[in-house]
Write an enzyme that holds these catalytic residues in place. Structure first.
Site, PDB file in Angstrom:
ATOM      1  N   TYR A  33       0.440  -1.349 -62.870  1.00 30.05           N
ATOM      2  CA  TYR A  33       1.802  -1.871 -63.000  1.00 30.05           C
ATOM      3  C   TYR A  33       2.006  -2.490 -64.364  1.00 30.05           C
ATOM      4  CZ  TYR A  33       0.266  -6.752 -62.305  1.00 30.05           C
ATOM      5  OH  TYR A  33      -0.316  -7.992 -62.450  1.00 30.05           O
ATOM      6  N   ARG A  52       0.162  -0.382 -73.074  1.00 29.45           N
ATOM      7  CA  ARG A  52      -0.867  -0.829 -72.128  1.00 29.45           C
ATOM      8  C   ARG A  52      -0.798  -0.023 -70.830  1.00 29.45           C
ATOM      9  NH1 ARG A  52      -0.887  -7.008 -70.553  1.00 29.45           N
ATOM     10  NH2 ARG A  52       0.934  -6.318 -69.391  1.00 29.45           N
ATOM     11  N   ARG A 100      -6.053  10.132 -46.263  1.00 30.49           N
ATOM     12  CA  ARG A 100      -6.921   9.040 -46.698  1.00 30.49           C
ATOM     13  C   ARG A 100      -8.344   9.541 -46.950  1.00 30.49           C
ATOM     14  NH1 ARG A 100     -10.351   5.188 -45.021  1.00 30.49           N
ATOM     15  NH2 ARG A 100     -10.221   3.189 -46.113  1.00 30.49           N
ATOM     16  N   LYS A 147      -4.621  -2.978 -65.756  1.00 30.46           N
ATOM     17  CA  LYS A 147      -3.628  -3.761 -65.001  1.00 30.46           C
ATOM     18  C   LYS A 147      -3.365  -3.091 -63.656  1.00 30.46           C
ATOM     19  CE  LYS A 147       0.710  -6.265 -65.895  1.00 30.46           C
ATOM     20  NZ  LYS A 147       0.304  -7.627 -65.576  1.00 30.46           N
ATOM     21  N   GLU A 179      -9.384 -16.304 -67.710  1.00 29.14           N
ATOM     22  CA  GLU A 179      -7.924 -16.371 -67.895  1.00 29.14           C
ATOM     23  C   GLU A 179      -7.318 -17.040 -66.671  1.00 29.14           C
ATOM     24  OE1 GLU A 179      -6.488 -12.269 -68.083  1.00 29.14           O
ATOM     25  OE2 GLU A 179      -8.035 -11.681 -66.659  1.00 29.14           O
ATOM     26  N   LEU A 204      -7.383  -9.370 -69.072  1.00 26.83           N
ATOM     27  CA  LEU A 204      -6.300  -8.451 -69.409  1.00 26.83           C
ATOM     28  C   LEU A 204      -5.822  -8.769 -70.830  1.00 26.83           C
ATOM     29  CD1 LEU A 204      -4.427  -6.236 -68.151  1.00 26.83           C
ATOM     30  CD2 LEU A 204      -2.744  -8.060 -67.902  1.00 26.83           C
TER      31      LEU A 204
HETATM   32  N1  PLP Z   1      -3.907 -11.967 -67.466  1.00 24.61           N
HETATM   33  C1  PLP Z   1      -3.614 -11.560 -66.229  1.00 24.61           C
HETATM   34  C2  PLP Z   1      -4.699 -11.517 -65.213  1.00 24.61           C
HETATM   35  C3  PLP Z   1      -2.307 -11.164 -65.895  1.00 24.61           C
HETATM   36  O1  PLP Z   1      -2.020 -10.758 -64.644  1.00 24.61           O
HETATM   37  C4  PLP Z   1      -1.298 -11.238 -66.875  1.00 24.61           C
HETATM   38  C5  PLP Z   1       0.073 -10.831 -66.571  1.00 24.61           C
HETATM   39  O2  PLP Z   1       0.391 -10.429 -65.491  1.00 24.61           O
HETATM   40  C6  PLP Z   1      -1.642 -11.695 -68.162  1.00 24.61           C
HETATM   41  C7  PLP Z   1      -2.963 -12.030 -68.425  1.00 24.61           C
HETATM   42  C8  PLP Z   1      -0.608 -11.791 -69.245  1.00 24.61           C
HETATM   43  O3  PLP Z   1      -0.238 -10.529 -69.697  1.00 24.61           O
HETATM   44  P1  PLP Z   1       1.211 -10.274 -70.338  1.00 24.61           P
HETATM   45  O4  PLP Z   1       1.322 -11.249 -71.472  1.00 24.61           O
HETATM   46  O5  PLP Z   1       1.156  -8.882 -70.795  1.00 24.61           O
HETATM   47  O6  PLP Z   1       2.192 -10.545 -69.259  1.00 24.61           O
END
Ligand code: PLP
Length: 284
Positions: A33, A52, A100, A147, A179, A204
Protein backbone atom coordinates in the site's frame (compact mmCIF):
# COMPACT_ATOMS: atom_id res chain seq x y z
CA UNK A 1 -21.68 10.96 3.68
CA UNK A 2 -20.63 8.01 1.52
CA UNK A 3 -17.32 8.26 -0.24
CA UNK A 4 -16.63 7.32 -3.81
CA UNK A 5 -13.89 4.68 -3.84
CA UNK A 6 -11.97 3.07 -6.67
CA UNK A 7 -12.03 -0.71 -7.15
CA UNK A 8 -10.43 -2.41 -10.14
CA UNK A 9 -11.22 0.20 -12.75
CA UNK A 10 -14.49 1.50 -11.34
CA UNK A 11 -15.55 4.41 -9.17
CA UNK A 12 -18.29 3.21 -6.82
CA UNK A 13 -20.05 4.23 -3.62
CA UNK A 14 -18.13 2.78 -0.67
CA UNK A 15 -21.08 0.56 0.34
CA UNK A 16 -21.14 -0.94 -3.18
CA UNK A 17 -17.41 -1.76 -3.25
CA UNK A 18 -16.70 -5.50 -3.36
CA UNK A 19 -13.57 -7.66 -3.07
CA UNK A 20 -13.46 -11.46 -3.30
CA UNK A 21 -13.22 -13.50 -0.08
CA UNK A 22 -10.37 -15.30 -1.91
CA UNK A 23 -8.36 -12.12 -2.31
CA UNK A 24 -4.81 -12.80 -1.18
CA UNK A 25 -4.68 -9.42 0.54
CA UNK A 26 -7.43 -10.71 2.83
CA UNK A 27 -6.12 -14.29 3.23
CA UNK A 28 -2.33 -13.75 3.33
CA UNK A 29 -1.77 -9.98 3.71
CA UNK A 30 -0.26 -10.49 0.24
CA UNK A 31 -0.36 -6.87 -0.83
CA UNK A 32 1.30 -3.50 -0.58
CA UNK A 33 0.00 0.00 0.00
CA UNK A 34 0.84 3.68 -0.15
CA UNK A 35 -0.61 6.69 1.60
CA UNK A 36 -0.25 10.08 -0.07
CA UNK A 37 -1.30 13.20 1.79
CA UNK A 38 -3.46 15.92 0.29
CA UNK A 39 -3.05 19.60 1.10
CA UNK A 40 -5.13 22.33 -0.54
CA UNK A 41 -6.58 19.61 -2.77
CA UNK A 42 -3.14 18.66 -4.12
CA UNK A 43 -0.99 15.55 -3.75
CA UNK A 44 2.15 15.78 -1.62
CA UNK A 45 5.35 13.88 -2.59
CA UNK A 46 3.36 11.84 -5.14
CA UNK A 47 6.41 10.80 -7.20
CA UNK A 48 8.18 9.49 -4.10
CA UNK A 49 5.17 7.39 -3.13
CA UNK A 50 4.94 5.95 -6.65
CA UNK A 51 8.64 5.11 -6.66
CA UNK A 52 8.33 3.29 -3.36
CA UNK A 53 5.17 1.49 -4.54
CA UNK A 54 7.05 0.20 -7.57
CA UNK A 55 9.92 -0.98 -5.38
CA UNK A 56 7.57 -2.77 -2.93
CA UNK A 57 5.87 -4.54 -5.85
CA UNK A 58 9.17 -5.62 -7.42
CA UNK A 59 10.44 -6.96 -4.08
CA UNK A 60 7.34 -9.18 -3.87
CA UNK A 61 7.50 -10.31 -7.52
CA UNK A 62 4.31 -8.43 -8.35
CA UNK A 63 3.70 -6.33 -11.44
CA UNK A 64 2.81 -2.65 -11.62
CA UNK A 65 -1.02 -2.42 -11.79
CA UNK A 66 -1.19 0.42 -14.34
CA UNK A 67 0.96 3.20 -15.78
CA UNK A 68 2.02 6.06 -13.49
CA UNK A 69 -0.13 8.61 -15.37
CA UNK A 70 -3.20 6.46 -14.78
CA UNK A 71 -2.43 6.14 -11.07
CA UNK A 72 -2.03 9.91 -10.88
CA UNK A 73 -5.34 10.49 -12.62
CA UNK A 74 -7.13 8.02 -10.30
CA UNK A 75 -5.70 9.87 -7.28
CA UNK A 76 -6.82 13.21 -8.70
CA UNK A 77 -10.24 11.92 -9.66
CA UNK A 78 -10.85 10.58 -6.15
CA UNK A 79 -9.70 13.83 -4.54
CA UNK A 80 -12.07 15.74 -6.82
CA UNK A 81 -15.06 13.40 -6.52
CA UNK A 82 -14.79 13.37 -2.72
CA UNK A 83 -13.96 17.10 -2.49
CA UNK A 84 -10.92 16.40 -0.32
CA UNK A 85 -9.11 19.60 0.58
CA UNK A 86 -6.90 18.11 3.28
CA UNK A 87 -6.41 14.44 4.08
CA UNK A 88 -5.03 11.43 2.30
CA UNK A 89 -5.39 8.98 -0.54
CA UNK A 90 -4.87 5.32 0.39
CA UNK A 91 -3.84 2.90 -2.36
CA UNK A 92 -3.59 -0.88 -2.05
CA UNK A 93 -2.47 -3.49 -4.57
CA UNK A 94 -2.84 -7.17 -3.81
CA UNK A 95 -1.82 -10.26 -5.75
CA UNK A 96 -5.48 -10.83 -6.53
CA UNK A 97 -8.00 -13.61 -5.86
CA UNK A 98 -7.11 -17.28 -6.26
CA UNK A 99 -7.76 -20.63 -4.57
CA UNK A 100 -6.06 -20.56 -1.18
CA UNK A 101 -2.52 -21.84 -1.66
CA UNK A 102 0.76 -20.62 -0.20
CA UNK A 103 2.40 -20.60 -3.63
CA UNK A 104 1.84 -17.40 -5.60
CA UNK A 105 -0.88 -17.91 -8.24
CA UNK A 106 -0.01 -17.38 -11.90
CA UNK A 107 -1.86 -15.10 -14.33
CA UNK A 108 -4.30 -13.73 -11.79
CA UNK A 109 -5.40 -10.09 -12.13
CA UNK A 110 -4.23 -7.94 -9.25
CA UNK A 111 -6.67 -6.10 -7.03
CA UNK A 112 -6.29 -2.32 -7.03
CA UNK A 113 -8.22 -0.28 -4.48
CA UNK A 114 -8.00 3.39 -3.61
CA UNK A 115 -9.99 5.53 -1.22
CA UNK A 116 -9.72 8.95 0.38
CA UNK A 117 -9.90 10.06 3.97
CA UNK A 118 -10.48 13.70 4.94
CA UNK A 119 -8.21 14.70 7.82
CA UNK A 120 -6.80 17.85 9.34
CA UNK A 121 -3.03 17.44 9.05
CA UNK A 122 -1.60 20.95 9.25
CA UNK A 123 -3.79 22.02 12.16
CA UNK A 124 -3.14 18.97 14.33
CA UNK A 125 -3.75 19.00 18.10
CA UNK A 126 -1.19 16.19 18.51
CA UNK A 127 1.51 18.16 16.70
CA UNK A 128 0.76 21.20 18.88
CA UNK A 129 0.89 19.29 22.16
CA UNK A 130 3.61 16.81 21.16
CA UNK A 131 3.30 13.03 21.30
CA UNK A 132 4.05 10.73 24.21
CA UNK A 133 5.69 7.47 23.15
CA UNK A 134 6.58 4.25 24.92
CA UNK A 135 9.16 1.69 23.84
CA UNK A 136 7.92 -1.73 22.74
CA UNK A 137 9.89 -4.75 21.43
CA UNK A 138 10.01 -4.75 17.63
CA UNK A 139 8.50 -8.15 16.78
CA UNK A 140 7.77 -7.44 13.09
CA UNK A 141 9.13 -9.45 10.18
CA UNK A 142 12.56 -8.84 8.63
CA UNK A 143 11.50 -6.94 5.47
CA UNK A 144 10.16 -3.71 6.92
CA UNK A 145 11.52 -1.87 3.89
CA UNK A 146 8.56 -3.26 1.92
CA UNK A 147 5.31 -1.43 2.61
CA UNK A 148 3.08 -4.48 3.01
CA UNK A 149 -0.43 -4.53 4.44
CA UNK A 150 0.55 -6.91 7.25
CA UNK A 151 0.15 -4.34 9.99
CA UNK A 152 -1.05 -6.49 12.89
CA UNK A 153 2.03 -6.06 15.07
CA UNK A 154 2.20 -2.26 14.62
CA UNK A 155 -1.50 -2.19 15.60
CA UNK A 156 -0.76 -4.28 18.70
CA UNK A 157 2.12 -1.96 19.61
CA UNK A 158 -0.16 1.06 19.20
CA UNK A 159 -2.65 -0.58 21.59
CA UNK A 160 0.10 -1.27 24.15
CA UNK A 161 1.00 2.43 23.92
CA UNK A 162 -2.61 3.52 24.38
CA UNK A 163 -3.07 1.20 27.34
CA UNK A 164 -0.09 2.97 28.94
CA UNK A 165 -1.67 6.37 28.30
CA UNK A 166 0.73 7.20 25.44
CA UNK A 167 0.04 8.17 21.83
CA UNK A 168 2.36 5.79 20.02
CA UNK A 169 5.11 3.20 20.39
CA UNK A 170 8.73 3.35 19.34
CA UNK A 171 9.85 -0.11 18.35
CA UNK A 172 13.14 -1.41 19.73
CA UNK A 173 15.32 -4.19 18.34
CA UNK A 174 18.59 -5.29 20.00
CA UNK A 175 18.43 -2.23 22.26
CA UNK A 176 18.09 0.24 19.38
CA UNK A 177 15.04 2.13 18.11
CA UNK A 178 13.96 1.08 14.63
CA UNK A 179 10.97 3.41 14.03
CA UNK A 180 7.48 4.24 15.26
CA UNK A 181 4.44 2.05 14.53
CA UNK A 182 3.67 4.11 11.41
CA UNK A 183 6.41 6.74 11.26
CA UNK A 184 10.17 7.25 11.32
CA UNK A 185 11.78 8.23 14.63
CA UNK A 186 14.32 11.00 15.35
CA UNK A 187 16.12 12.59 18.27
CA UNK A 188 17.94 15.92 18.44
CA UNK A 189 21.07 15.65 20.59
CA UNK A 190 22.15 18.34 23.06
CA UNK A 191 24.52 19.75 20.41
CA UNK A 192 21.62 20.06 17.94
CA UNK A 193 22.38 17.06 15.71
CA UNK A 194 19.36 15.31 14.20
CA UNK A 195 19.77 11.53 14.54
CA UNK A 196 17.61 8.96 12.76
CA UNK A 197 18.21 5.33 11.96
CA UNK A 198 19.97 4.65 8.66
CA UNK A 199 18.02 2.94 5.87
CA UNK A 200 18.05 -0.87 5.71
CA UNK A 201 15.50 -3.69 5.73
CA UNK A 202 14.94 -2.85 9.44
CA UNK A 203 12.79 0.20 8.63
CA UNK A 204 10.55 1.68 6.00
CA UNK A 205 12.25 4.35 3.90
CA UNK A 206 9.78 7.12 4.69
CA UNK A 207 9.00 9.47 1.83
CA UNK A 208 8.51 12.22 4.41
CA UNK A 209 11.84 11.20 6.00
CA UNK A 210 13.67 11.89 2.73
CA UNK A 211 11.96 15.25 2.24
CA UNK A 212 12.46 16.35 5.86
CA UNK A 213 16.16 15.38 5.89
CA UNK A 214 16.56 17.42 2.69
CA UNK A 215 14.90 20.41 4.41
CA UNK A 216 17.14 19.93 7.47
CA UNK A 217 20.30 19.92 5.35
CA UNK A 218 19.13 23.00 3.44
CA UNK A 219 18.61 24.72 6.79
CA UNK A 220 22.27 23.85 7.65
CA UNK A 221 21.15 21.44 10.39
CA UNK A 222 23.54 18.58 11.14
CA UNK A 223 22.09 15.13 10.36
CA UNK A 224 23.43 11.72 11.42
CA UNK A 225 21.82 8.58 10.02
CA UNK A 226 22.56 5.93 12.64
CA UNK A 227 20.65 3.91 15.23
CA UNK A 228 20.05 5.29 18.74
CA UNK A 229 18.87 3.68 21.96
CA UNK A 230 16.02 4.71 24.27
CA UNK A 231 18.70 5.60 26.86
CA UNK A 232 20.29 8.03 24.38
CA UNK A 233 16.85 9.38 23.42
CA UNK A 234 16.18 10.19 27.08
CA UNK A 235 19.27 12.44 27.11
CA UNK A 236 18.14 14.21 23.90
CA UNK A 237 17.08 17.84 23.70
CA UNK A 238 14.04 16.89 21.66
CA UNK A 239 12.54 14.15 19.51
CA UNK A 240 10.05 13.84 16.68
CA UNK A 241 8.54 11.53 14.09
CA UNK A 242 7.78 11.90 10.39
CA UNK A 243 5.07 10.36 8.21
CA UNK A 244 2.81 11.28 5.32
CA UNK A 245 -0.19 11.62 7.61
CA UNK A 246 1.57 13.37 10.51
CA UNK A 247 4.28 15.34 8.66
CA UNK A 248 6.77 16.28 11.41
CA UNK A 249 5.28 15.51 14.82
CA UNK A 250 7.18 16.53 17.97
CA UNK A 251 7.67 13.86 20.66
CA UNK A 252 7.69 15.30 24.19
CA UNK A 253 7.81 12.22 26.40
CA UNK A 254 9.45 8.80 26.15
CA UNK A 255 8.55 5.97 28.56
CA UNK A 256 7.01 8.46 30.99
CA UNK A 257 10.02 10.83 31.06
CA UNK A 258 9.60 14.32 29.62
CA UNK A 259 12.27 15.61 27.22
CA UNK A 260 13.66 19.04 28.14
CA UNK A 261 10.69 21.16 29.35
CA UNK A 262 8.09 18.73 28.00
CA UNK A 263 7.09 21.03 25.13
CA UNK A 264 7.57 20.52 21.36
CA UNK A 265 11.19 21.28 20.47
CA UNK A 266 12.36 24.13 18.26
CA UNK A 267 13.96 21.90 15.60
CA UNK A 268 10.78 19.83 15.16
CA UNK A 269 8.60 22.94 14.97
CA UNK A 270 10.93 24.57 12.41
CA UNK A 271 11.16 21.42 10.29
CA UNK A 272 7.40 20.94 10.37
CA UNK A 273 6.92 24.47 9.04
CA UNK A 274 9.66 24.09 6.43
CA UNK A 275 8.31 20.74 5.24
CA UNK A 276 4.76 22.09 4.86
CA UNK A 277 6.02 25.11 2.88
CA UNK A 278 8.31 23.09 0.62
CA UNK A 279 5.82 20.30 -0.05
CA UNK A 280 3.05 22.75 -0.88
CA UNK A 281 5.33 24.40 -3.44
CA UNK A 282 5.91 21.02 -5.13
CA UNK A 283 2.36 19.64 -4.70
CA UNK A 284 0.63 18.41 -7.85
N1 PLP B 1 7.65 3.70 9.07
C1 PLP B 1 6.54 2.95 9.06
C2 PLP B 1 6.57 1.62 9.71
C3 PLP B 1 5.37 3.41 8.43
O1 PLP B 1 4.26 2.66 8.43
C4 PLP B 1 5.37 4.69 7.84
C5 PLP B 1 4.18 5.21 7.17
O2 PLP B 1 3.17 4.58 7.10
C6 PLP B 1 6.55 5.46 7.89
C7 PLP B 1 7.68 4.92 8.50
C8 PLP B 1 6.61 6.83 7.28
O3 PLP B 1 6.61 6.75 5.89
P1 PLP B 1 6.05 7.96 4.99
O4 PLP B 1 6.83 9.17 5.42
O5 PLP B 1 6.35 7.55 3.62
O6 PLP B 1 4.60 8.07 5.32
Amino acid sequence: MERIVYVNGEYVQESDAKISVFDRGFLFADGVYEVTSVLEGKLIDFDGHLRRLRRSLVELAMTIPCPDEELLSIHRELVARNAVVEGLVYLQVTRGAADRDFAFPKNVPQTLVLFTQAKSIVDSPLAKRGARVVSVDDLRWGRRDIKTVQLLYPSMAKMIAQEKGADDAWLVQDGLVTEGTSNNAYIVTQDGTIVTRDLSSDILAGITRAAVLKCARELQMKVEERPFSIAEALTAREAFTTSATGFVCPVVEIDGTALSDGNPGAVAVRLRQAYIEESLKAAI
